[in-house]
Scaffold this active site. Structure first.
Site, PDB file in Angstrom:
ATOM      1  N   GLN A   1      32.709  -6.312 -24.621  1.00  0.00           N
ATOM      2  CA  GLN A   1      32.008  -5.027 -24.530  1.00  0.00           C
ATOM      3  C   GLN A   1      31.623  -4.749 -23.081  1.00  0.00           C
ATOM      4  O   GLN A   1      31.423  -5.662 -22.295  1.00  0.00           O
ATOM      5  CB  GLN A   1      30.724  -5.087 -25.357  1.00  0.00           C
ATOM      6  CG  GLN A   1      30.971  -5.040 -26.844  1.00  0.00           C
ATOM      7  CD  GLN A   1      29.655  -4.975 -27.605  1.00  0.00           C
ATOM      8  OE1 GLN A   1      28.671  -4.419 -27.134  1.00  0.00           O
ATOM      9  NE2 GLN A   1      29.654  -5.524 -28.802  1.00  0.00           N
TER      10      GLN A   1
ATOM     11  N   TYR B   1      26.429  -8.165 -20.487  1.00  0.00           N
ATOM     12  CA  TYR B   1      25.370  -7.232 -20.079  1.00  0.00           C
ATOM     13  C   TYR B   1      24.578  -7.862 -18.931  1.00  0.00           C
ATOM     14  O   TYR B   1      23.568  -8.522 -19.135  1.00  0.00           O
ATOM     15  CB  TYR B   1      24.474  -6.890 -21.280  1.00  0.00           C
ATOM     16  CG  TYR B   1      25.209  -6.022 -22.270  1.00  0.00           C
ATOM     17  CD1 TYR B   1      25.116  -4.631 -22.214  1.00  0.00           C
ATOM     18  CD2 TYR B   1      26.051  -6.574 -23.225  1.00  0.00           C
ATOM     19  CE1 TYR B   1      25.819  -3.830 -23.097  1.00  0.00           C
ATOM     20  CE2 TYR B   1      26.766  -5.778 -24.116  1.00  0.00           C
ATOM     21  CZ  TYR B   1      26.641  -4.410 -24.046  1.00  0.00           C
ATOM     22  OH  TYR B   1      27.344  -3.611 -24.908  1.00  0.00           O
TER      23      TYR B   1
ATOM     24  N   ARG C   1      15.792 -11.088 -19.728  1.00  0.00           N
ATOM     25  CA  ARG C   1      16.000 -12.296 -20.548  1.00  0.00           C
ATOM     26  C   ARG C   1      15.111 -13.428 -20.048  1.00  0.00           C
ATOM     27  O   ARG C   1      14.470 -14.128 -20.829  1.00  0.00           O
ATOM     28  CB  ARG C   1      17.457 -12.753 -20.449  1.00  0.00           C
ATOM     29  CG  ARG C   1      18.433 -11.810 -21.097  1.00  0.00           C
ATOM     30  CD  ARG C   1      19.851 -12.392 -20.990  1.00  0.00           C
ATOM     31  NE  ARG C   1      20.801 -11.415 -21.450  1.00  0.00           N
ATOM     32  CZ  ARG C   1      21.765 -10.878 -20.698  1.00  0.00           C
ATOM     33  NH1 ARG C   1      21.930 -11.261 -19.447  1.00  0.00           N
ATOM     34  NH2 ARG C   1      22.573  -9.983 -21.200  1.00  0.00           N
TER      35      ARG C   1
ATOM     36  N   ASP D   1      24.207  -9.319 -35.012  1.00  0.00           N
ATOM     37  CA  ASP D   1      25.045  -8.261 -34.456  1.00  0.00           C
ATOM     38  C   ASP D   1      26.059  -7.874 -35.525  1.00  0.00           C
ATOM     39  O   ASP D   1      26.351  -8.654 -36.431  1.00  0.00           O
ATOM     40  CB  ASP D   1      25.764  -8.761 -33.189  1.00  0.00           C
ATOM     41  CG  ASP D   1      26.191  -7.613 -32.280  1.00  0.00           C
ATOM     42  OD1 ASP D   1      25.533  -7.384 -31.245  1.00  0.00           O
ATOM     43  OD2 ASP D   1      27.191  -6.934 -32.616  1.00  0.00           O
TER      44      ASP D   1
ATOM     45  N   ASP E   1      17.506  -4.688 -28.841  1.00  0.00           N
ATOM     46  CA  ASP E   1      18.267  -4.194 -27.673  1.00  0.00           C
ATOM     47  C   ASP E   1      19.492  -3.398 -28.149  1.00  0.00           C
ATOM     48  O   ASP E   1      20.629  -3.842 -28.004  1.00  0.00           O
ATOM     49  CB  ASP E   1      18.699  -5.390 -26.809  1.00  0.00           C
ATOM     50  CG  ASP E   1      19.424  -4.958 -25.534  1.00  0.00           C
ATOM     51  OD1 ASP E   1      19.300  -3.783 -25.138  1.00  0.00           O
ATOM     52  OD2 ASP E   1      20.123  -5.803 -24.939  1.00  0.00           O
TER      53      ASP E   1
ATOM     54  N   CYS F   1      18.810   1.802 -23.623  1.00  0.00           N
ATOM     55  CA  CYS F   1      19.730   2.034 -22.500  1.00  0.00           C
ATOM     56  C   CYS F   1      20.270   3.459 -22.504  1.00  0.00           C
ATOM     57  O   CYS F   1      21.327   3.731 -21.948  1.00  0.00           O
ATOM     58  CB  CYS F   1      20.849   1.000 -22.497  1.00  0.00           C
ATOM     59  SG  CYS F   1      21.827   1.015 -23.990  1.00  0.00           S
TER      60      CYS F   1
HETATM   61  N1  SAH Z   1      21.260  -7.887 -26.137  1.00  0.00           N
HETATM   62  C1  SAH Z   1      22.636  -7.983 -25.660  1.00  0.00           C
HETATM   63  C2  SAH Z   1      23.288  -6.634 -25.463  1.00  0.00           C
HETATM   64  C3  SAH Z   1      23.293  -5.755 -26.688  1.00  0.00           C
HETATM   65  S1  SAH Z   1      24.459  -4.485 -26.652  1.00  0.00           S
HETATM   66  C4  SAH Z   1      22.679  -8.826 -24.407  1.00  0.00           C
HETATM   67  O1  SAH Z   1      21.628  -9.204 -23.870  1.00  0.00           O
HETATM   68  O2  SAH Z   1      23.768  -9.118 -23.947  1.00  0.00           O
HETATM   69  C5  SAH Z   1      24.319  -3.805 -28.230  1.00  0.00           C
HETATM   70  C6  SAH Z   1      24.938  -4.608 -29.359  1.00  0.00           C
HETATM   71  O3  SAH Z   1      24.597  -3.975 -30.581  1.00  0.00           O
HETATM   72  C7  SAH Z   1      26.462  -4.711 -29.371  1.00  0.00           C
HETATM   73  O4  SAH Z   1      26.841  -6.059 -29.377  1.00  0.00           O
HETATM   74  C8  SAH Z   1      26.906  -4.043 -30.686  1.00  0.00           C
HETATM   75  O5  SAH Z   1      27.969  -4.744 -31.330  1.00  0.00           O
HETATM   76  C9  SAH Z   1      25.651  -4.142 -31.509  1.00  0.00           C
HETATM   77  N2  SAH Z   1      25.442  -3.105 -32.538  1.00  0.00           N
HETATM   78  C10 SAH Z   1      25.540  -1.769 -32.394  1.00  0.00           C
HETATM   79  N3  SAH Z   1      25.129  -1.139 -33.518  1.00  0.00           N
HETATM   80  C11 SAH Z   1      24.744  -2.115 -34.379  1.00  0.00           C
HETATM   81  C12 SAH Z   1      24.206  -2.103 -35.699  1.00  0.00           C
HETATM   82  N4  SAH Z   1      23.939  -0.957 -36.332  1.00  0.00           N
HETATM   83  N5  SAH Z   1      23.916  -3.278 -36.267  1.00  0.00           N
HETATM   84  C13 SAH Z   1      24.155  -4.446 -35.621  1.00  0.00           C
HETATM   85  N6  SAH Z   1      24.653  -4.514 -34.378  1.00  0.00           N
HETATM   86  C14 SAH Z   1      24.945  -3.369 -33.765  1.00  0.00           C
END
Ligand code: SAH
Length: 402
Positions: A208, A213, A220, A258, A306, A346
């Protein structure tokens, strides 16, 4: 292909529309343009002038974009040539290397260039160990991709530069770009990076965003401080960034949730890379998952939310706010006394004030006292230009509930 740095046209603004560009905002929208002299091809250099003809700034034109001209210099004597862009890249590197002193070793990972924030509107460059990913969000910068590939290789001595394309950019800018190697060697399917002493597997070509990220690095580390001995829920975990930090800081249990299978595979890989056994990866839609945990009366000491960008345009703001509210509501219900809520957002269109308001209102509705411990943005390798604050997209609120 080399793109000429010669000025190919003069863009005259409508009366009373010049102020933002004197104030160095870099985006000239079509509505501000009165007329264009010359026949500048898309991607070439133009000068932007007031309606009476005074020079304001020099930029790159794209008649197919809502942003007709992106501005790069307010000095009439400066040419937008290879040397100019090399100097801009060097300036961006000085921030990351000399000032922020980010890990610059072979397994380093950080953002090298962040578009307007680094006065390089339309280009984002991330570094993962020996490889770079580049994203172009403007036709004119994309047209210079070979030059940028060469300059970046020269300045960073990297093994390869890989082009990632953002969804929708073709339509916005009228440019057809495909993911692929820009120069050098292709990256391996897994590049392992080091972040604050922890290891993360990154897939530059399929992952992604550009694979990881990077923007949440400091958040974090800040959240990890509250996690020792705690039950932690990392909702929207992607590759487990927050969860891995929490586990490494001594969390008792960490659940990374996720909806994406590749993300969960990365969570497992990252747990393994850091020898962490207390991380569980769960595949679920977060909204359903939170409801189910509330129904099961589960409790966590730290809840991290997040989500991806909910508001893509102004019309979707109300729906996005409802989404955030729902997440915070359920997150608060799952928080044990003295629990820590981490709410990230974001969406550039949602301001910190709006986010605080959702959190405050939801806590009030729930009759739950909440103290804000911090309100932060992304790590400093994702800066914001004071003349283009649209770039301030990531917010992170940390609160402690009574
Ligand atoms: N916290 C992460 C970044 C999150 S990005 C880090 O620190 O790296 C957002 C994530 O949300 C993505 O991986 C995406 O797959 C997930 N996502 C998006 N919509 C979602 C949903 N409805 N339920 C579960 N996961 C979801």
């Amino acid at each position: 292909m080399t793109v000429s740095s010669a000025v190919s046209g003069q863009v005259f603004l409508k009366p009373k529309r010049a102020q933002p560009f004197y104030a160095r905002h870099p985006w000239v929208f079509a509505g501000a343009v009165d007329r264009i002299e010359g026949e500048p091809a898309d991607g070439t250099v133009v000068d932007v002038r007031s309606h009476v003809g005074n020079f304001i700034a020099r930029g790159l034109i794209n008649s197919q974009s809502k942003i007709q001209v992106r501005l790069y210099s307010w000095d009439e004597k400066v040419e937008l040539d290879r040397e100019f862009f090399r100097a801009r890249l060097q300036r961006a590197l000085r921030l990351r290397h000399d000032m922020l002193k980010l890990n610059n070793g072979p397994d380093a990972a950080y953002r090298i260039v962040f578009s307007e924030a680094d006065t390089l509107s339309g280009m984002v460059v991330d570094r993962y160990g020996g490889w770079l990913t580049v994203q172009f969000t403007s036709l004119a910068m994309a047209a210079r991709r070979e030059m940028f590939g060469e300059l970046l290789t020269e300045l960073l001595g990297c093994k390869g530069v890989y082009l990632r394309t953002e969804k929708g950019i073709g339509k916005l800018e009228g440019v057809t770009l495909q993911d692929g190697l820009l120069c050098g060697e292709a990256p391996p399917p897994e590049v392992v990076i080091h972040e604050n002493g922890l290891r993360f597997a990154v897939n530059l070509t399929e992952g992604q965003k550009t694979g990881y990220y990077l923007d949440q690095r400091d958040n974090r580390a800040a959240v990890a401080k509250f996690c020792r001995g705690k039950r932690v829920l990392d909702a929207f975990s992607y590759s487990g960034g927050f969860g891995v930090y929490a586990a490494a800081a001594g969390a008792a249990e960490v659940e990374c949730v996720d909806a994406s299978d590749p993300a969960l595979a990365l969570v497992a890989r990252n747990a393994e890379l850091n020898n962490l056994s207390q991380i569980v990866a769960v595949k679920s839609d977060i909204f359903h998952y939170l409801d189910a945990q509330v129904a099961a009366k589960r409790q966590f000491d730290v809840v991290i939310l997040d989500p991806p960008k909910f508001a893509r345009d102004r019309a979707s703001i109300p729906q996005a706010m409802r989404g955030y509210r729902q997440l915070v509501q359920q997150g608060l219900k799952l928080l044990a006394p003295d629990g820590v809520l981490v709410k990230c957002c974001c969406s550039g269109l949602i301001t910190m004030d709006m986010l605080e308001e959702v959190v405050a209102q939801t806590a009030l509705d729930d009759k739950r006292d909440l103290q804000l411990l911090s309100r932060t943005g992304p790590a400093a390798d994702h800066p914001v230009s004071v003349t283009c604050r649209e770039g301030a997209y990531l917010k992170c609120l940390v609160g402690r509930a009574a």
